[in-house]
Design a protein around this motif. Structure first.
Motif, PDB file in Angstrom:
ATOM      1  N   ALA A  81      -3.895   9.423   1.990  1.00 38.69           N
ATOM      2  CA  ALA A  81      -3.676   9.409   3.634  1.00 38.69           C
ATOM      3  C   ALA A  81      -3.114   7.837   3.830  1.00 38.69           C
ATOM      4  N   ASP A  82      -2.007   7.607   4.039  1.00 39.34           N
ATOM      5  CA  ASP A  82      -1.551   6.335   4.377  1.00 39.34           C
ATOM      6  C   ASP A  82      -1.812   5.934   5.708  1.00 39.34           C
ATOM      7  N   GLU A  83      -2.525   5.019   6.153  1.00 42.09           N
ATOM      8  CA  GLU A  83      -3.085   4.627   7.252  1.00 42.09           C
ATOM      9  C   GLU A  83      -3.193   5.749   8.435  1.00 42.09           C
ATOM     10  N   PRO A  84      -3.987   6.645   7.928  1.00 41.53           N
ATOM     11  CA  PRO A  84      -4.050   7.777   8.834  1.00 41.53           C
ATOM     12  C   PRO A  84      -4.575   7.500  10.418  1.00 41.53           C
TER      13      PRO A  84
ATOM     14  N   LYS B 151       0.823  -1.159   0.007  1.00 42.64           N
ATOM     15  CA  LYS B 151      -0.047  -0.171  -0.031  1.00 42.64           C
ATOM     16  C   LYS B 151       0.821   1.390   0.001  1.00 42.64           C
ATOM     17  N   THR B 152       1.718   1.300   0.875  1.00 45.17           N
ATOM     18  CA  THR B 152       2.816   2.719   1.166  1.00 45.17           C
ATOM     19  C   THR B 152       3.344   2.647  -0.320  1.00 45.17           C
ATOM     20  N   THR B 153       3.940   1.712  -0.949  1.00 49.43           N
ATOM     21  CA  THR B 153       4.656   1.653  -1.922  1.00 49.43           C
ATOM     22  C   THR B 153       3.773   2.147  -3.242  1.00 49.43           C
TER      23      THR B 153
HETATM   24 MG   LIG Z   1       2.275   1.119   4.856  1.00 46.59          MG
END
Ligand SMILES: [Mg+2]
Ligand SMILES: Nc1ncnc2c1ncn2[C@@H]1O[C@H](COP(=O)(O)OP(=O)(O)O)[C@@H](O)[C@H]1O
Lengths: 211, 246
Positions: free
Chosen positions: B170-173, B49-51
């Motif tokens: 929003a990455d795992e906000p 996901k982050t990638t």
């Molecule tokens: Mg991540």
């Protein structure tokens, strides 16, 4: 086509300066380490210069017996001093590079975040160099006065009151000026490489890095 | 409303090199996200996901494939244009909030506007308004460490909205927040999405997120497993939550 005028990114000097000053104040622990290496380097430089100024003043205006002794050793002392001064300034520069690199690592996430907000590489460099300048000015002002103070005390112990009467005010002021320029220059010079490292960080990598 | 694609990825791949061993993390992602959509990207930790976010947000370069933001291929942008895109088109929100620690809430929100060339006075006015919108009108001059996690994330949301971006990533906000605070943050994001017509793309492995999403994209091992519309979601949510509890 794209409106170039609108596509501007900027970091006004006033804002950049405020940010750097803030970093200096709030991260005082780190700041002191950087400042200390400049302070000590410049204090040493200034003490040597003060000592030279006293020697020259004594030769010019001092009593005959002191004069002859001083003149005999003058050349030898000067050579040795040049070595010591260069060496100490080199050590001081290495100290700056080292502690600025550590600051860059510590702040990598912050740098990454700023890039996400639209900071150009150049802004990041500007912030680090401004901060270095603040270290340089602060450290060399304190350092140069410290150097003068220490040498004056030493000379007063050795030559007593004569020193007060021959105190080479102008000469020493000149060297204080040189010290401040030199110290600030070295601080900025020593921060160029760390600033480049910080500016070139890839945002994704910089944010990922845990400190 | 016309169907306007704001983010498009085509066969997006990313492979990290661990020494000499290639580690494929994204294995060909094709996505279309519309203006004003609220998208949740669901997937277990390590699924990429982050990638994916880093690629969409122009924070990292794909190994293969393309990312279009507002129909512009971001691989074609130079460093300056890319920074401009990050400044004006995209707002970022992170799990760890990532506020600048030496700056107050107000200054954090002002920063992207300063970069965008707004005058300090205008930036301050707008930052105040934004902080009021996210419910922090009384915390303008607090430093991040003087704020709770939920409050920090609110500041981050205000900061992400500063230059009226088209997209918020929003990455795992809610990853570092408790249940209730997490819900508040999600509702706030949804509210902003509705009010400002900003597309929100959030990564999560948090099922609370599903309620508010227009679409949910499930990814696993760097590939899209399935994409679900809101209509089909209701049935699923019950099912999945049952699974989680069991
Ligand atoms: Mg991540
Ligand atoms: N910079 C990197 N270098 C090497 N491996 C990475 C890097 N970034 C992420 N990875 C790996 O890629 C995989 C996916 O990571 P990530 O995108 O962070 O997943 P998620 O956000 O879904 O938890 C993980 O196995 C992770 O270890």
């Amino acid at each position: 086509m794209d409106k170039k005028i609108e596509r501007q990114l900027s970091l006004p000097l006033k804002n950049a300066f405020q940010m750097s000053l803030r970093n200096f104040r709030i991260r005082f622990g780190r700041a002191i380490i950087v400042t200390m290496s400049i302070l000590l380097g410049i204090a040493f430089f200034m003490s040597v210069m003060t000592s030279n100024s006293f020697t020259m003043a004594l030769i010019e205006k001092g009593p005959e017996n002191i004069k002859t002794i001083l003149i005999e050793n003058l050349e030898e002392i000067k050579v040795r001093q040049k070595w010591l001064v260069s060496l100490s300034l080199l050590v001081c520069t290495v100290g700056i590079i080292n502690s600025m690199l550590m600051a860059v690592t510590e702040r990598s996430r912050e740098i990454g975040t700023m890039k996400c907000l639209g900071a150009l590489d150049r802004f990041i460099m500007e912030l680090f160099l401004l901060e270095a300048m603040i270290h340089g000015i602060g450290g060399s002002i304190v350092g140069s006065f410290l150097g003068v103070l220490i040498m004056t005390v030493v000379y007063i112990f050795q030559y007593k009151k004569i020193i007060i009467s021959i105190f080479p005010v102008l000469q020493i002021l000149k060297y204080i000026g040189i010290s401040i320029i030199l110290g600030t220059g070295l601080a900025i010079f020593g921060s160029i490489y760390p600033a480049i490292v910080s500016a070139r960080m890839e945002p994704a990598e910089a944010i990922r890095r845990e400190v | 409303m016309p169907r306007e694609v704001i983010v498009r990825t085509i066969n997006l791949k990313k492979t990290y090199m661990l020494g000499k061993i290639p580690l494929p993390v994204l294995k060909g992602i094709d996505l279309e996200i519309l203006r004003g959509e609220y998208i949740s990207i669901m997937g277990p930790s390590g699924s990429g996901k982050t990638t994916l976010f880093n690629m969409i947000g122009g924070l990292d370069k794909p190994t293969e494939g393309k990312v279009y933001i507002d129909e512009v291929d971001i691989a074609q942008l130079d460093a300056y244009e890319l920074a401009w895109l990050r400044c004006r088109k995209i707002g970022y929100i992170f799990q760890t909030f990532n506020l600048i620690p030496v700056m107050t809430a107000l200054e954090n929100v002002m920063l992207p506007m300063i970069f965008a060339g707004m005058s300090t006075d205008d930036a301050r006015e707008k930052a105040k308004q934004l902080l009021e919108t996210v419910g922090l009108g009384d915390r303008l001059h607090h430093k991040p460490f003087e704020l709770s996690g939920g409050q920090q994330q609110r500041v981050a949301i205000a900061r992400a909205l500063a230059n009226d971006p088209a997209i918020i990533l929003a990455d795992e906000p809610t990853g570092n927040l408790d249940l209730r605070t997490g819900k508040e943050i999600i509702n706030l994001l949804r509210q902003m999405n509705k009010e400002k017509q900003v597309s929100i793309i959030t990564a999560t492995h948090d099922l609370k997120m599903l309620d508010v999403s227009d679409r949910v994209i499930w990814i696993r091992d760097g590939m899209i497993e399935r994409i679900e519309d809101r209509e089909n979601l209701d049935i699923r949510v019950g099912h999945v939550e049952g699974e989680e509890a069991g």
